[in-house]
Each structure stands twice: as structure tokens, then as C-alpha cells.
Write a protein that holds these residues in place. Structure first.
Motif, short mmCIF file in Angstrom:
data_model
loop_
_atom_site.label_atom_id
_atom_site.label_comp_id
_atom_site.label_asym_id
_atom_site.label_seq_id
_atom_site.Cartn_x
_atom_site.Cartn_y
_atom_site.Cartn_z
N ARG A 316 -5.82 14.35 0.24
CA ARG A 316 -7.77 14.91 0.12
C ARG A 316 -6.83 16.02 -1.15
N ALA A 317 -6.10 17.24 -0.02
CA ALA A 317 -5.43 18.40 -0.03
C ALA A 317 -4.75 18.87 -1.17
N LEU A 318 -3.70 17.31 -1.17
CA LEU A 318 -3.03 18.21 -2.38
C LEU A 318 -4.04 17.22 -3.98
N LEU A 319 -4.65 16.53 -4.00
CA LEU A 319 -5.81 16.27 -5.25
C LEU A 319 -6.61 17.69 -5.62
N ASP A 320 -7.20 17.66 -4.66
CA ASP A 320 -8.32 18.74 -5.17
C ASP A 320 -6.76 20.26 -5.28
N ALA A 321 -5.81 20.09 -5.15
CA ALA A 321 -4.81 21.27 -6.21
C ALA A 321 -4.32 21.22 -7.00
N GLY A 322 -4.75 19.33 -7.65
CA GLY A 322 -4.22 19.08 -9.34
C GLY A 322 -2.51 18.36 -8.82
N ILE A 323 -2.77 17.69 -7.75
CA ILE A 323 -1.47 16.97 -7.94
C ILE A 323 -1.18 15.96 -7.64
N ASP A 324 -0.38 15.54 -8.96
CA ASP A 324 -0.34 13.87 -9.09
C ASP A 324 -0.16 13.12 -7.76
N VAL A 325 -0.69 12.23 -6.84
CA VAL A 325 -0.75 11.39 -6.01
C VAL A 325 -0.80 10.25 -6.71
N ALA A 326 -0.16 9.47 -5.90
CA ALA A 326 0.35 7.35 -6.52
C ALA A 326 0.12 7.11 -4.65
N ALA A 327 -0.33 5.96 -4.74
CA ALA A 327 -0.06 4.81 -3.11
C ALA A 327 0.17 3.94 -3.32
N GLY A 328 0.73 3.16 -2.48
CA GLY A 328 1.09 1.78 -2.80
C GLY A 328 1.36 0.98 -1.54
N GLY A 329 2.14 0.22 -1.33
CA GLY A 329 2.48 -0.67 0.29
C GLY A 329 3.50 -0.36 0.58
N ASP A 334 8.60 -6.80 6.00
CA ASP A 334 9.89 -6.89 6.67
C ASP A 334 10.28 -5.74 7.80
N PRO A 335 10.99 -5.27 8.19
CA PRO A 335 11.24 -4.36 9.60
C PRO A 335 10.53 -3.48 9.68
N PHE A 336 10.86 -2.85 8.27
CA PHE A 336 9.60 -1.15 7.97
C PHE A 336 7.94 -1.58 7.82
N ASN A 337 7.61 -2.86 7.39
CA ASN A 337 6.40 -3.74 8.44
C ASN A 337 6.58 -5.19 7.66
N PRO A 338 5.97 -4.93 9.10
CA PRO A 338 5.14 -6.58 9.08
C PRO A 338 4.16 -7.67 8.76
N MET A 339 4.02 -6.39 8.30
CA MET A 339 2.40 -7.03 7.45
C MET A 339 2.26 -6.90 6.04
N GLY A 340 1.09 -6.92 5.85
CA GLY A 340 1.27 -7.06 3.94
C GLY A 340 1.19 -7.83 3.30
N ARG A 341 0.33 -7.81 1.39
CA ARG A 341 -0.22 -8.90 1.18
C ARG A 341 -0.03 -8.47 -0.03
N ALA A 342 1.12 -7.03 -0.48
CA ALA A 342 1.49 -7.18 -1.87
C ALA A 342 -0.18 -7.27 -3.00
N ASP A 343 -1.06 -5.98 -1.97
CA ASP A 343 -2.33 -6.12 -2.92
C ASP A 343 -2.38 -4.58 -2.67
N PRO A 344 -2.50 -4.39 -4.03
CA PRO A 344 -3.49 -2.99 -4.56
C PRO A 344 -4.32 -2.93 -3.39
N PHE A 345 -5.63 -3.61 -3.23
CA PHE A 345 -6.90 -3.79 -2.87
C PHE A 345 -6.80 -2.96 -1.01
N GLU A 346 -5.80 -4.00 -0.81
CA GLU A 346 -5.36 -3.49 0.92
C GLU A 346 -5.06 -1.69 0.78
N THR A 347 -3.89 -1.27 -0.30
CA THR A 347 -4.06 -0.08 0.10
C THR A 347 -5.30 0.86 -0.55
N THR A 348 -6.32 0.56 -1.42
CA THR A 348 -7.30 1.01 -1.46
C THR A 348 -8.27 1.46 -0.66
N SER A 349 -8.51 -0.05 0.16
CA SER A 349 -9.31 0.25 2.19
C SER A 349 -8.59 1.33 2.88
#
Length: 436
Positions: A316-329, A334-349
Motif C-alpha cells: 500500500r505504501a509503494l502504491l500510494d507513493a506512485g511506484i509501479d507495482v506488479a505481482a505474480g506467482g 518446485d523447491p522454492f514453492n511446492p504449491m501453486g496453480r499458475a493462476d493470476p487469481f490465486e495471486t490476487t486473492s
């Protein structure tokens, strides 16, 4: 792949009624034909609309009218999603590695033990399967990091991903980042640039001297004229804040290329005064920030026996400062994350639940924010935008972001590239049909 078929000006009744015309997937000889009118769906604000597309660009958004090439009543149409930080060379490797649930160093050790024996063919096969998952869920743009690997052919994974990038270019956009190690010689970087990598990357915060590594990578980015995307401060606390040196160097050099800082986990645990200082530096340097909630929720905080921190930057602080913010999975099974669905709406949730963002900000982080950080033009249902869409059966945007299920229609550059149809019947289906 052969070129696209000539599009008929008359609506395609097969597309209009059932999507059965999709014959084209990986390995196909024909590219899906261009759509001209997408009709009957609702936009994010609930407006029913028709979209006109010419040569992959939206040329009109009109009130809903007669059915067109692709008619989607009851569907919500959004911009297709962007995965700004993937590791396709690692994707779907959990079943092949020594399965040890743990922190970042545990994951690195497990990965390296497997990577020594890994072939380029394995990378190509697993990555292709992963891309199919991403595409089916509505992600049509991906930036993937590719390790400089241990062994005699350090660029075997890079070569496999570059081949895959070129083979799927009519179906989705893939950027390949060379993920260097501290001991990667400049000659290997030069070889990767000659092969055609799109971006240069590295992990300064894991090096004994983060400042020296940050400067080395910036030198290489300038030398080869490539954008830079660094794994940055993927740890909790303020003991390592390599992002500050990155900001100083970018400003001092007047760097013209786009510079991205991914992870930035430490920004979520800084005291307010220090956080404000760092955010001001990030804004002045023009960095883009990529948050990766599912992987950093998994990896970080394991050494805290109580009051475990979230492992997410101060979004929230980054966005309020006008910084470009992206998010992903980030990592996918794999060893760094044994879960995940390759689904953008998993990330939004997760952005809403763990990152405390509102639904509009969460959606922007996986759509418009991702394209901005990757240096790409806007996409979605707006005149002049690239015709990249995902359509979802849902009543509202909140329902979509929570994860509505797998029924999706995906369009990339005006081409129908994926559809998933779900037929669900339960003993309680009568309730689903009742209006709220």
C-alpha cells in the motif's frame, strides 16, 4: 508455424456457440484466426459491452448489441494477466528434487543438487507444460528467469527457454531473463546475450558483497543494453537493504533501461521512518517493484517461532507513493514453492488476504502493473490497447479475484488461444441457480 488463416468477415457460428473451433495448441501447424467482434460480456464495472478488434488492437468498445465472432453472455471480460516473475526452468520439478520443506537456503540446496544432472530437454518439456497451465488460466505474458546452471553447459536451460519463447510467440509473449550467479563469468553473460536473452538478472542480496555485485550487474546491463531485473532483498529485516545501492547507482548512471526489483521482502518489515526513506529512493530511481506473495509466504518467516511476518513488501505504501507495482506467482511446484496453480487469481486473492490490498489494486498488480513493469503497452478492453483478454464466468469482480474456478476463455492479440469449459452438477445445484 504457418501464418494465420485469412479471417472471414462473417461471424463464425462455431465460435459463437461453443468454442469447438479451437484446434490449435502447442505443436499445431495453424495459428488461431483473428477475431473481429467479441460480444455480450460484462466489463469489470458491470457494463455490458461489445469489443471490436482490428489486427490485434481494440478499435471500439460499444454497448452490447448483436452477437459477433465470439459471444460471451454471462462472462466477465478483463485484461489478460501478466506473470512478471516466473522460473520456468524450475517449474513442476518438485517431484524430481529432494523434497525438503524449508527456507530459501534449503530450497537453493535442493535445487542445485538436482540442477547438476538436469538436461535442456527436461527444461524444455517441463516449461512447455507449465506454459499450458499459465495460458489456460489467462496469463498470456510471462517474464521468466533462467539460471546459469552448474555443469558443462551452463546455458542449457537458457537455450531451452529461448527455443520455447520463439515457438509460442504467436500464442503468448515470453521474456527470458538470464539469472546470473556471482561466479558467472562475463563470457557466459556475453554468450547468453548472443543467444538472445531479453533481460539481465541476478541476486546481489545473496552475495558476500551485495554492493559490488549490484554494480557489476549494472555494468553488464549498460554494456549489453539490456533491461535489468534483480532478485532484491529476499529476506526479512533491515540488515541487508541492497535496494538502496541499486537506487543510488541507477540515479548516478542515468540508466535508460528499465530496472526492476523483485521480491523486496524486507520492505514489509521496516520501521515507518526508514520505509519512507527507502520508498523515496525507489521512486526517485524509477524502479518497478514485483511482489511474489505465494512463494515468499512459503519461504520467509520460518525462523520466527511466533508472530511470523508475512514476507510481503509494503504494497500500500509503494502504491500510494506512485511506484509501479506488479505481482505474480514466482515459483510453480518446485523447491522454492511446492504449491501453486499458475493462476493470476490465486495471486490476487493473496494480495487481498495477506497484502491487504483492495480488489482494484490487486487486479491492477497482475494486469496493468505487470505490463508497465515489463515495459509493454497496455492491454485489455479499452480503445487502442492490445487485445489480450481473459473471460471468466462470474457475477462480480470480487468473485473473479477470489478464484472463480477453471472456466476461462483466453484471447491473445485478438486470437482465441484457450478455452476451458467446466460442467459442474451437485446435489445442491438448485441453490446455485437462485438469484441473490
Amino acid at each position: 508455424m504457418a501464418g494465420a488463416r485469412r479471417r472471414s468477415r462473417s461471424p463464425n457460428p462455431v465460435l459463437r456457440h461453443g468454442f469447438d473451433a479451437i484446434r490449435d495448441t502447442f505443436g499445431s501447424v495453424m495459428i488461431p484466426e483473428l477475431l473481429h467482434r467479441i460480444t455480450g460480456m460484462s466489463l469489470a464495472d458491470g457494463t455490458a459491452a461489445d469489443i471490436t478488434v482490428e489486427n490485434g488492437i481494440v478499435t471500439a468498445v460499444d454497448p452490447a448489441g448483436a452477437p459477433g465472432d465470439l459471444h460471451l453472455p454471462g462472462w466477465l471480460l478483463l485484461s489478460a494477466a501478466t506473470e512478471p516473475h516466473a522460473h520456468l526452468d524450475k517449474a513442476l520439478s518438485w517431484s524430481r528434487v529432494q523434497q525438503a520443506y524449508g527456507d530459501l537456503q534449503t530450497a537453493i540446496d535442493s535445487w542445485l543438487a538436482y540442477a547438476v544432472t538436469m538436461t535442456g530437454k527436461e527444461v524444455y518439456t517441463r516449461s512447455g507444460r507449465a506454459l499450458e497451465h499459465y495460458l489456460a488460466h489467462g496469463i498470456t505474458t510471462i517474464r521468466t528467469h533462467a539460471d546459469v546452471l552448474p555443469g558443462e553447459e551452463p546455458l542449457r536451460g537458457v537455450a531451452a527457454l529461448l527455443r520455447l519463447r520463439d515457438e509460442v510467440r504467436d500464442l503468448m509473449d515470453v521474456q527470458v531473463v538470464l539469472l546470473t550467479r556471482e561466479d558467472s563469468p562475463d563470457s557466459v553473460v556475453a554468450d547468453a546475450v548472443a543467444l538472445g536473452v531479453d533481460v539481465l538478472g541476478g541476486c546481489p542480496h545473496l552475495c558476500p558483497d551485495p554492493t559490488a555485485e549490484t554494480r557489476r550487474l549494472l555494468d553488464l546491463a549498460e554494456r549489453f543494453g539490456l533491461p535489468l531485473d534483480l532478485h532484491t532483498d529476499e529476506q526479512l529485516g533491515a540488515d541487508v537493504l541492497s535496494i538502496r545501492e541499486l537506487c543510488r547507482q541507477v540515479r548516478a548512471r542515468g540508466l535508460q533501461q528499465r530496472v526492476t526489483a523483485s521480491h523486496c521482502v524486507s520492505l514489509g518489515s521496516l520501521e515507518p521512518e526508514l520505509l519512507a526513506e527507502v520508498i523515496a529512493e525507489v521512486r526517485a530511481a524509477g524502479l518497478g517493484i514485483v511482489s511474489l506473495p505465494i512463494t515468499n509466504l512459503y519461504l520467509q518467516g520460518r525462523d520466527h517461532s511466533w508472530s511470523r511476518p508475512r514476507g510481503i513488501p509494503a504494497l500500500r505504501a509503494l502504491l500510494d507513493a506512485g511506484i509501479d507495482v506488479a505481482a505474480g506467482g514466482d515459483n510453480l511446484r518446485d523447491p522454492f514453492n511446492p504449491m501453486g496453480r499458475a493462476d493470476p487469481f490465486e495471486t490476487t486473492s493473496l494480495l487481498v488476504t495477506a497484502g491487504h490490498l483492495d480488489e482494484a489494486s490487486a487486479l491492477a498488480a497482475v494486469t496493468a502493473g505487470g505490463r508497465t513493469v515489463l515495459g509493454l503497452p497496455p492491454s485489455g478492453p479499452a480503445v487502442g490497447s492490445v487485445a489480450n483478454f481473459v473471460a471468466v464466468r462470474a457475477d462480480s469482480l470480487a468473485d473473479v479475484l477470489a478464484g472463480p474456478g477453471d472456466a476461462r476463455v483466453v484471447i491473445h492479440g485478438g486470437r482465441l488461444v484457450s478455452r476451458t469449459v467446466v460442467d459442474r452438477k451437485t446435489a445442491l445445484s438448485a441453490f446455485a441457480a437462485r438469484p441473490l
